[in-house]
Design a protein around this motif. Structure first.
Motif, short mmCIF file in Angstrom:
data_model
loop_
_atom_site.label_atom_id
_atom_site.label_comp_id
_atom_site.label_asym_id
_atom_site.label_seq_id
_atom_site.Cartn_x
_atom_site.Cartn_y
_atom_site.Cartn_z
N SER A 10 0.83 -1.20 0.00
CA SER A 10 0.00 0.00 0.00
C SER A 10 0.87 1.25 0.00
O SER A 10 2.01 1.23 0.45
N ALA A 11 0.28 2.30 -0.48
CA ALA A 11 0.92 3.62 -0.43
C ALA A 11 0.74 4.20 0.97
O ALA A 11 -0.08 3.73 1.76
N GLU A 12 1.50 5.24 1.25
CA GLU A 12 1.34 5.96 2.51
C GLU A 12 -0.05 6.59 2.55
O GLU A 12 -0.59 7.00 1.51
N VAL A 13 -0.64 6.65 3.73
CA VAL A 13 -1.95 7.28 3.88
C VAL A 13 -2.00 8.04 5.20
O VAL A 13 -1.43 7.62 6.20
N GLN A 14 -2.63 9.20 5.15
CA GLN A 14 -2.88 9.97 6.36
C GLN A 14 -4.25 10.61 6.24
O GLN A 14 -4.76 10.80 5.15
N GLY A 28 -8.44 7.52 19.40
CA GLY A 28 -8.29 6.10 19.70
C GLY A 28 -8.97 5.16 18.73
O GLY A 28 -9.12 3.98 19.01
N ALA A 29 -9.36 5.65 17.55
CA ALA A 29 -9.91 4.76 16.53
C ALA A 29 -8.78 3.92 15.95
O ALA A 29 -7.67 4.41 15.74
N GLU A 30 -9.05 2.65 15.70
CA GLU A 30 -8.04 1.75 15.14
C GLU A 30 -8.13 1.76 13.62
O GLU A 30 -9.21 1.56 13.06
N VAL A 31 -7.00 2.00 12.97
CA VAL A 31 -6.90 1.94 11.51
C VAL A 31 -5.98 0.77 11.20
O VAL A 31 -4.85 0.73 11.69
N ARG A 32 -6.47 -0.21 10.41
CA ARG A 32 -5.66 -1.38 10.13
C ARG A 32 -6.07 -2.01 8.81
O ARG A 32 -7.15 -1.75 8.29
N PHE A 33 -5.18 -2.85 8.27
CA PHE A 33 -5.50 -3.61 7.07
C PHE A 33 -6.54 -4.66 7.41
O PHE A 33 -6.55 -5.20 8.52
N THR A 34 -7.39 -4.98 6.44
CA THR A 34 -8.40 -6.01 6.68
C THR A 34 -7.80 -7.40 6.59
O THR A 34 -8.37 -8.35 7.12
N ILE A 41 -2.74 0.92 13.75
CA ILE A 41 -2.32 2.20 14.33
C ILE A 41 -3.58 2.84 14.90
O ILE A 41 -4.71 2.40 14.61
N TYR A 42 -3.43 3.89 15.70
CA TYR A 42 -4.57 4.52 16.37
C TYR A 42 -4.54 6.03 16.16
O TYR A 42 -3.48 6.63 16.09
N GLU A 48 -6.19 12.41 14.09
CA GLU A 48 -5.29 12.21 12.94
C GLU A 48 -4.56 10.88 13.02
O GLU A 48 -4.29 10.37 14.11
N PHE A 49 -4.26 10.33 11.84
CA PHE A 49 -3.47 9.12 11.75
C PHE A 49 -2.54 9.22 10.55
O PHE A 49 -2.78 9.98 9.63
N HIS A 50 -1.46 8.44 10.60
CA HIS A 50 -0.49 8.39 9.51
C HIS A 50 0.04 6.96 9.43
O HIS A 50 0.61 6.46 10.40
N MET A 51 -0.19 6.30 8.31
CA MET A 51 0.31 4.95 8.09
C MET A 51 1.31 5.01 6.96
O MET A 51 0.99 5.44 5.86
N LYS A 52 2.54 4.58 7.24
CA LYS A 52 3.59 4.59 6.23
C LYS A 52 3.27 3.60 5.11
O LYS A 52 2.47 2.69 5.29
N ALA A 53 3.93 3.77 3.98
CA ALA A 53 3.82 2.81 2.88
C ALA A 53 4.32 1.46 3.39
O ALA A 53 5.27 1.40 4.16
N ILE A 54 3.67 0.41 2.96
CA ILE A 54 4.00 -0.94 3.43
C ILE A 54 4.45 -1.80 2.26
O ILE A 54 3.81 -1.82 1.20
N ARG A 55 5.56 -2.50 2.46
CA ARG A 55 6.04 -3.50 1.50
C ARG A 55 6.14 -4.82 2.25
O ARG A 55 6.68 -4.87 3.35
N ASP A 56 5.63 -5.88 1.66
CA ASP A 56 5.71 -7.21 2.27
C ASP A 56 6.96 -7.92 1.77
O ASP A 56 7.30 -7.85 0.59
#
Length: 106
Positions: A10-14, A28-34, A41-42, A48-56
Motif C-alpha cells: 500500500s501507499a502511505e496514507v494519512q 483512539g480509533a483503530e486503523v488497520r488492514f483487513t 495504528i490509532y 489524525e493518523f499516519h500509516m507509512k507505505a507498506i512492503r511485504d
C-alpha cells in the motif's frame, strides 16, 4: 536458491477521523488492514493518523517454475467501540473520514 523479494502492499496514507454528526475528532480509533498482517495504528488527540507505505517481504525461488505470492489487499478498516466500522481503500491524503456513531441502547 532462495532470493529475497518485496511486493508493494500500500501507499502511505494519512487523514483525520471525525464523528459524522458533530465533526469532533475521534480519538483512539483503530486503523488497520483487513487482511493479515494488520499493522494497526490509532488516531491521536486530533483524530489524525499516519500509516507509512507498506512492503511485504517474501523469500522467492524460481526453481521448478515457482511463482511470487499474491499481493495482499491494501483495504483498511477504521473501528472504534462507539462507532460503526468503516471499510475503504484510502491512499495519500485521505482528508476527513467520517464515522457514524452507534445508536444508543434503549
Amino acid at each position: 536458491m532462495l532470493d529475497p523479494h518485496y511486493t508493494e502492499r500500500s501507499a502511505e496514507v494519512q487523514g483525520r477521523v471525525l464523528n459524522a454528526k458533530t465533526l469532533i475528532p475521534v480519538v483512539g480509533a483503530e486503523v488497520r488492514f483487513t487482511q493479515e498482517p494488520h499493522y494497526p495504528i490509532y488516531t491521536g488527540a486530533n483524530g489524525e493518523f499516519h500509516m507509512k507505505a507498506i512492503r511485504d517481504f517474501h523469500w522467492y525461488s524460481d526453481a521448478g517454475g515457482g511463482s511470487l505470492p499474491m499481493r495482499k489487499s491494501s483495504s483498511r478498516r477504521i473501528s472504534h467501540t462507539n462507532y460503526v466500522t468503516l471499510w475503504g481503500d484510502w491512499n495519500g491524503d485521505a482528508g476527513d473520514i467520517l464515522l457514524q456513531p452507534k445508536p444508543a441502547d434503549r
